[in-house]
Scaffold this motif. Structure first.
Motif, PDB file in Angstrom:
ATOM      1  N   LEU A  31       7.439   8.049  -5.908  1.00 34.89           N
ATOM      2  CA  LEU A  31       6.676   7.467  -4.812  1.00 34.89           C
ATOM      3  C   LEU A  31       5.419   8.259  -4.488  1.00 34.89           C
ATOM      4  O   LEU A  31       4.475   7.715  -3.921  1.00 34.89           O
ATOM      5  CB  LEU A  31       7.558   7.357  -3.560  1.00 34.89           C
ATOM      6  CG  LEU A  31       8.658   6.310  -3.634  1.00 34.89           C
ATOM      7  CD1 LEU A  31       9.547   6.398  -2.406  1.00 34.89           C
ATOM      8  CD2 LEU A  31       8.061   4.920  -3.769  1.00 34.89           C
ATOM      9  N   ASP A  32       5.398   9.529  -4.827  1.00 32.35           N
ATOM     10  CA  ASP A  32       4.242  10.375  -4.533  1.00 32.35           C
ATOM     11  C   ASP A  32       3.260  10.445  -5.695  1.00 32.35           C
ATOM     12  O   ASP A  32       2.269  11.152  -5.631  1.00 32.35           O
ATOM     13  CB  ASP A  32       4.721  11.784  -4.172  1.00 32.35           C
ATOM     14  CG  ASP A  32       3.653  12.589  -3.473  1.00 32.35           C
ATOM     15  OD1 ASP A  32       2.897  11.999  -2.686  1.00 32.35           O
ATOM     16  OD2 ASP A  32       3.575  13.803  -3.723  1.00 32.35           O
ATOM     17  N   LEU A 101      10.660   9.707   3.657  1.00 34.13           N
ATOM     18  CA  LEU A 101      10.356   8.513   2.890  1.00 34.13           C
ATOM     19  C   LEU A 101       9.369   7.622   3.629  1.00 34.13           C
ATOM     20  O   LEU A 101       8.428   7.080   3.034  1.00 34.13           O
ATOM     21  CB  LEU A 101      11.632   7.738   2.574  1.00 34.13           C
ATOM     22  CG  LEU A 101      11.482   6.471   1.767  1.00 34.13           C
ATOM     23  CD1 LEU A 101      10.942   6.781   0.381  1.00 34.13           C
ATOM     24  CD2 LEU A 101      12.800   5.734   1.663  1.00 34.13           C
ATOM     25  N   LEU A 102       9.556   7.475   4.939  1.00 32.62           N
ATOM     26  CA  LEU A 102       8.612   6.693   5.735  1.00 32.62           C
ATOM     27  C   LEU A 102       7.211   7.294   5.699  1.00 32.62           C
ATOM     28  O   LEU A 102       6.217   6.584   5.608  1.00 32.62           O
ATOM     29  CB  LEU A 102       9.090   6.600   7.189  1.00 32.62           C
ATOM     30  CG  LEU A 102      10.187   5.599   7.469  1.00 32.62           C
ATOM     31  CD1 LEU A 102      10.564   5.650   8.947  1.00 32.62           C
ATOM     32  CD2 LEU A 102       9.767   4.197   7.103  1.00 32.62           C
ATOM     33  N   LEU A 104       5.940   9.040   3.275  1.00 34.53           N
ATOM     34  CA  LEU A 104       5.374   8.734   1.958  1.00 34.53           C
ATOM     35  C   LEU A 104       4.888   7.289   1.881  1.00 34.53           C
ATOM     36  O   LEU A 104       3.821   7.013   1.338  1.00 34.53           O
ATOM     37  CB  LEU A 104       6.410   8.967   0.859  1.00 34.53           C
ATOM     38  CG  LEU A 104       6.486  10.354   0.261  1.00 34.53           C
ATOM     39  CD1 LEU A 104       7.622  10.431  -0.735  1.00 34.53           C
ATOM     40  CD2 LEU A 104       5.199  10.737  -0.396  1.00 34.53           C
ATOM     41  N   LEU A 105       5.658   6.367   2.420  1.00 31.61           N
ATOM     42  CA  LEU A 105       5.293   4.964   2.353  1.00 31.61           C
ATOM     43  C   LEU A 105       4.075   4.666   3.229  1.00 31.61           C
ATOM     44  O   LEU A 105       3.254   3.823   2.868  1.00 31.61           O
ATOM     45  CB  LEU A 105       6.470   4.085   2.758  1.00 31.61           C
ATOM     46  CG  LEU A 105       7.648   4.100   1.781  1.00 31.61           C
ATOM     47  CD1 LEU A 105       8.797   3.278   2.329  1.00 31.61           C
ATOM     48  CD2 LEU A 105       7.234   3.601   0.414  1.00 31.61           C
ATOM     49  N   LYS A 107       1.702   6.782   3.807  1.00 35.96           N
ATOM     50  CA  LYS A 107       0.563   7.392   3.112  1.00 35.96           C
ATOM     51  C   LYS A 107       0.032   6.473   2.017  1.00 35.96           C
ATOM     52  O   LYS A 107      -1.158   6.465   1.720  1.00 35.96           O
ATOM     53  CB  LYS A 107       0.996   8.735   2.511  1.00 35.96           C
ATOM     54  CG  LYS A 107      -0.151   9.517   1.913  1.00 35.96           C
ATOM     55  CD  LYS A 107       0.312  10.864   1.421  1.00 35.96           C
ATOM     56  CE  LYS A 107       0.877  10.703   0.046  1.00 35.96           C
ATOM     57  NZ  LYS A 107       1.145  11.968  -0.621  1.00 35.96           N
ATOM     58  N   LEU A 108       0.903   5.671   1.417  1.00 36.28           N
ATOM     59  CA  LEU A 108       0.476   4.766   0.348  1.00 36.28           C
ATOM     60  C   LEU A 108      -0.363   3.689   0.955  1.00 36.28           C
ATOM     61  O   LEU A 108      -1.221   3.101   0.538  1.00 36.28           O
ATOM     62  CB  LEU A 108       1.687   4.165  -0.364  1.00 36.28           C
ATOM     63  CG  LEU A 108       2.566   5.141  -1.129  1.00 36.28           C
ATOM     64  CD1 LEU A 108       3.766   4.413  -1.697  1.00 36.28           C
ATOM     65  CD2 LEU A 108       1.803   5.813  -2.236  1.00 36.28           C
TER      66      LEU A 108
END
Length: 108
Positions: A31-32, A101-102, A104-105, A107-108
């Motif tokens: 994801l990163d 995880l939130l 990371l999401l 940031k996308l």
């Protein structure tokens, strides 16, 4: 027979922990990732190596901290009778993983 079951339980717990931490690390690495040529190379080559190293280090630290609990009868009795402490710790850990995880999401 009792010692054999204890050893097999410990080996099973270590293997399961290794697999779970490896999968969690790889999901976060995926994801990163930026998915460039260098990012893809790093994801395929270097990230699994880092996942194995970090998972192994995590298990080693947990063994160093947890083995005295298994060996000392008073600590083992306290830990097994107050199992809610482990459940609370698990919920806290999963909550922190979810928040990461939130992040990371978002940031996308």
């Amino acid at each position: 027979m009792r010692k054999t079951i204890a050893v097999l339980t410990l080996v099973f717990q270590i293997a399961l922990t290794f697999i779970v931490t490896l999968c969690i690390y790889m999901v976060f690495a995926l994801l990163d990732n930026d998915f460039g040529v260098d990012g893809l190379f790093g994801l395929i080559i270097f990230q699994p190596i880092m996942a194995v190293i970090i998972s192994g280090a995590t298990i080693l630290v947990c063994l160093i901290a947890g083995l005295p609990i298994r060996m000392n009868n008073k600590l083992n009795y306290f830990w097994t009778t107050n199992f809610h402490i482990a459940i609370i710790g698990t919920i806290r850990g999963l909550t922190l993983l979810f928040l990461a995880l939130l992040r990371l999401l978002v940031k996308l």
